[in-house]
Write a protein that holds these residues in place. Structure first.
Motif, PDB file in Angstrom:
ATOM      1  N   PHE A  75       0.813  -1.023   0.234  1.00  0.00           N
ATOM      2  CA  PHE A  75       0.002   0.145   0.001  1.00  0.00           C
ATOM      3  C   PHE A  75       0.719   1.189   0.084  1.00  0.00           C
ATOM      4  N   GLY A  76       2.361   0.955   0.068  1.00  0.00           N
ATOM      5  CA  GLY A  76       3.073   2.292  -0.258  1.00  0.00           C
ATOM      6  C   GLY A  76       2.766   3.225   1.235  1.00  0.00           C
ATOM      7  N   ILE A  77       3.832   2.890   2.149  1.00  0.00           N
ATOM      8  CA  ILE A  77       3.472   3.807   3.514  1.00  0.00           C
ATOM      9  C   ILE A  77       4.357   5.384   3.153  1.00  0.00           C
ATOM     10  N   LYS A  78       3.499   6.314   3.473  1.00  0.00           N
ATOM     11  CA  LYS A  78       4.255   7.385   3.340  1.00  0.00           C
ATOM     12  C   LYS A  78       4.525   8.388   4.208  1.00  0.00           C
ATOM     13  N   GLU A  79       3.521   8.033   5.423  1.00  0.00           N
ATOM     14  CA  GLU A  79       3.844   8.932   6.672  1.00  0.00           C
ATOM     15  C   GLU A  79       3.624   8.258   7.985  1.00  0.00           C
ATOM     16  N   ILE A  80       4.645   8.110   8.938  1.00  0.00           N
ATOM     17  CA  ILE A  80       4.394   7.598  10.076  1.00  0.00           C
ATOM     18  C   ILE A  80       4.586   8.502  11.338  1.00  0.00           C
ATOM     19  N   ARG A  81       3.511   8.374  12.235  1.00  0.00           N
ATOM     20  CA  ARG A  81       3.672   9.004  13.650  1.00  0.00           C
ATOM     21  C   ARG A  81       3.629   7.915  14.545  1.00  0.00           C
ATOM     22  N   LEU A  82       4.700   8.105  15.481  1.00  0.00           N
ATOM     23  CA  LEU A  82       4.936   6.833  16.225  1.00  0.00           C
ATOM     24  C   LEU A  82       5.388   7.470  17.868  1.00  0.00           C
ATOM     25  N   SER A  83       4.764   6.607  18.719  1.00  0.00           N
ATOM     26  CA  SER A  83       5.229   7.056  20.112  1.00  0.00           C
ATOM     27  C   SER A  83       5.544   5.607  20.969  1.00  0.00           C
ATOM     28  N   SER A  84       6.749   5.548  21.386  1.00  0.00           N
ATOM     29  CA  SER A  84       7.390   4.356  21.741  1.00  0.00           C
ATOM     30  C   SER A  84       6.903   4.296  23.474  1.00  0.00           C
ATOM     31  N   TYR A  85       6.934   2.884  23.750  1.00  0.00           N
ATOM     32  CA  TYR A  85       6.813   2.612  25.071  1.00  0.00           C
ATOM     33  C   TYR A  85       8.024   1.633  25.344  1.00  0.00           C
ATOM     34  N   GLN A  86       9.046   2.055  25.921  1.00  0.00           N
ATOM     35  CA  GLN A  86      10.293   1.219  25.552  1.00  0.00           C
ATOM     36  C   GLN A  86      10.866   0.615  27.093  1.00  0.00           C
ATOM     37  N   ALA A  87      11.109  -0.818  27.088  1.00  0.00           N
ATOM     38  CA  ALA A  87      11.257  -1.541  28.213  1.00  0.00           C
ATOM     39  C   ALA A  87      12.671  -1.138  28.525  1.00  0.00           C
ATOM     40  N   VAL A  88      12.992  -1.329  30.130  1.00  0.00           N
ATOM     41  CA  VAL A  88      14.345  -0.780  30.699  1.00  0.00           C
ATOM     42  C   VAL A  88      15.170  -1.517  30.164  1.00  0.00           C
ATOM     43  N   SER A  89      15.195  -2.939  29.787  1.00  0.00           N
ATOM     44  CA  SER A  89      16.334  -3.799  29.639  1.00  0.00           C
ATOM     45  C   SER A  89      16.683  -3.213  28.120  1.00  0.00           C
ATOM     46  N   GLY A  90      16.006  -2.431  27.543  1.00  0.00           N
ATOM     47  CA  GLY A  90      16.615  -1.857  26.177  1.00  0.00           C
ATOM     48  C   GLY A  90      17.874  -1.145  26.575  1.00  0.00           C
ATOM     49  N   ALA A  91      18.056  -0.616  27.849  1.00  0.00           N
ATOM     50  CA  ALA A  91      19.212   0.019  28.095  1.00  0.00           C
ATOM     51  C   ALA A  91      20.489  -0.657  28.860  1.00  0.00           C
TER      52      ALA A  91
END
Ligand SMILES: NC(=O)c1ccc[n+]([C@@H]2O[C@H](COP(=O)([O-])OP(=O)(O)OC[C@H]3O[C@@H](n4cnc5c(N)ncnc54)[C@H](OP(=O)(O)O)[C@@H]3O)[C@@H](O)[C@H]2O)c1
Length: 336
Positions: free
Chosen positions: A145-161
């Protein structure tokens, strides 16, 4: 006979390192010998195939005896060794962000672009863990479908750091339960207490006000999808979950779709699982699983925009699993 590989894991005693060893074993990656490296600043041990091994300081000579070296430590270590080893013919699979945007280095998620793995480019980068649920989950939607715009909010776990961050979460939680006070752990890599808190900062801010993580997600998505013209705006947020990053995304396409057509495409996307309403993914119901999840699909506010909730274990598909899959792809192509 199937080829067996001499491997090394640099950062074996870390969060990603532990999962990498577990997944190499679980997925039966054929290993003939393995070296395990850590900072060498403290005594550390790892378990692999039923045996306990001590980790040592990185040793270039030992690494250059290997055929595949997994880098799961930090950017400086990858910088110091990866290209020198590649010159000696060693495949280097790097989970740090050091080379992801380097033109010489393929940025690989096997389900999306595993075909670009080539023995002339032996340093291979795995992407940022926050981007993975989006990149994998929406890959087929983008194709169709050809993505042209994305708005995003992340909820990132602590182990990522990393492990220091996770220790901080546990210490601060215990302290709060004991005393009723929110106190930042002295070991914490964060700017604020993370227990019972959230903050919209992952990395440092640039002059426009975007954080390092937000910029990584946009740049790396464009590279992996080869889609330089996608417009993307991200707010990266740290939350006190242990593992699995979740993303709320609003996505606009250039071609029209129906919710049914989107559902069908998500359901047949490699590496992704579509969850029908009223169920949805949470850190607790998706941690330690090998795919990414797409749920809460619904129409958005603008024309040809849909909203969706994405999730994926940052330590698995966001890091260790992706690296093991890259090694499997190398073995499938060059291991005969
Ligand atoms: N955590 C995630 O979800 C995630 C996702 C994608 C990518 N990554 C990337 O993966 C890498 C590892 O992350 P992590 O979360 O596993 O971090 P971590 O838990 O902090 O572990 C870091 C590892 O690197 C080792 N190390 C530190 N300095 C070293 C040095 N000079 N030489 C050799 N080893 C050294 C540490 O050894 P000691 O035990 O001796 O300190 C430890 O084994 C990072 O580059 C990170 O950006 C992480």
């Amino acid at each position: 006979m199937k080829k067996e590989w001499k491997i090394a894991v640099v950062g074996a005693s870390g969060m990603v390192g532990g999962e990498l060893l577990y997944l190499l074993e679980k997925r039966k990656f054929p290993v003939s010998r393995a070296y395990f490296f850590s900072s060498g600043k403290r005594e550390s041990f790892v378990k692999f195939k039923g045996r306990k091994y001590g980790c040592e300081k990185p040793d270039f000579k030992k690494m250059s005896e290997c055929e595949i070296v997994f880098f799961v430590s930090n950017e400086e270590v990858s910088e110091k060794y990866a290209f020198k080893l590649a010159e000696k013919g060693v495949w280097c699979i790097d989970d740090s962000s050091r080379f992801r945007m380097d033109k010489r280095v393929p940025l690989v998620i096997p389900e999306i672009n595993g075909d670009i793995i080539d023995e002339r480019e032996k340093v291979i980068a795995g992407p940022n863990c926050t981007l993975t649920p989006l990149a994998v989950g929406c890959a087929q939607i983008h194709k169709k479908f050809g993505i042209k715009e994305i708005r995003l909010s992340s909820y990132q776990a602590v182990s990522g750091a990393g492990k220091r961050a996770l220790n901080a979460l546990f210490e601060e939680s215990a302290e709060f339960i004991r005393t009723g006070h929110n106190v930042k752990s002295p070991e914490s890599p964060f700017a604020h207490p993370i227990a019972f808190n959230i903050f919209p900062q992952v990395g440092s801010f640039d002059r426009l006000g975007y954080s390092g993580e937000e910029n990584k997600v946009s740049a790396e998505l464009k590279k992996i999808w080869r889609a330089g013209s996608i417009r993307i705006s991200v707010t990266a947020v740290r939350v006190p979950a242990v593992r699995t990053h979740c993303l709320a995304a609003w996505i606009k396409t250039s071609k029209p779709w129906t919710i049914k057509a989107l559902e069908k495409t998500f359901s047949s996307t490699p590496g992704a699982k579509y969850i029908k309403p009223p169920e949805y993914a949470t850190p607790l119901n998706t941690a330690k699983t090998e795919c990414v999840y797409v749920s809460r699909l619904r129409p958005g506010a603008a024309e040809r925009e849909f909203a969706v909730w994405l999730a994926g274990d940052n330590l698995y598909k966001g890091a260790a699993l992706n690296s093991v899959q890259i090694a499997e792809a190398i073995a499938a192509k060059y291991g005969r």
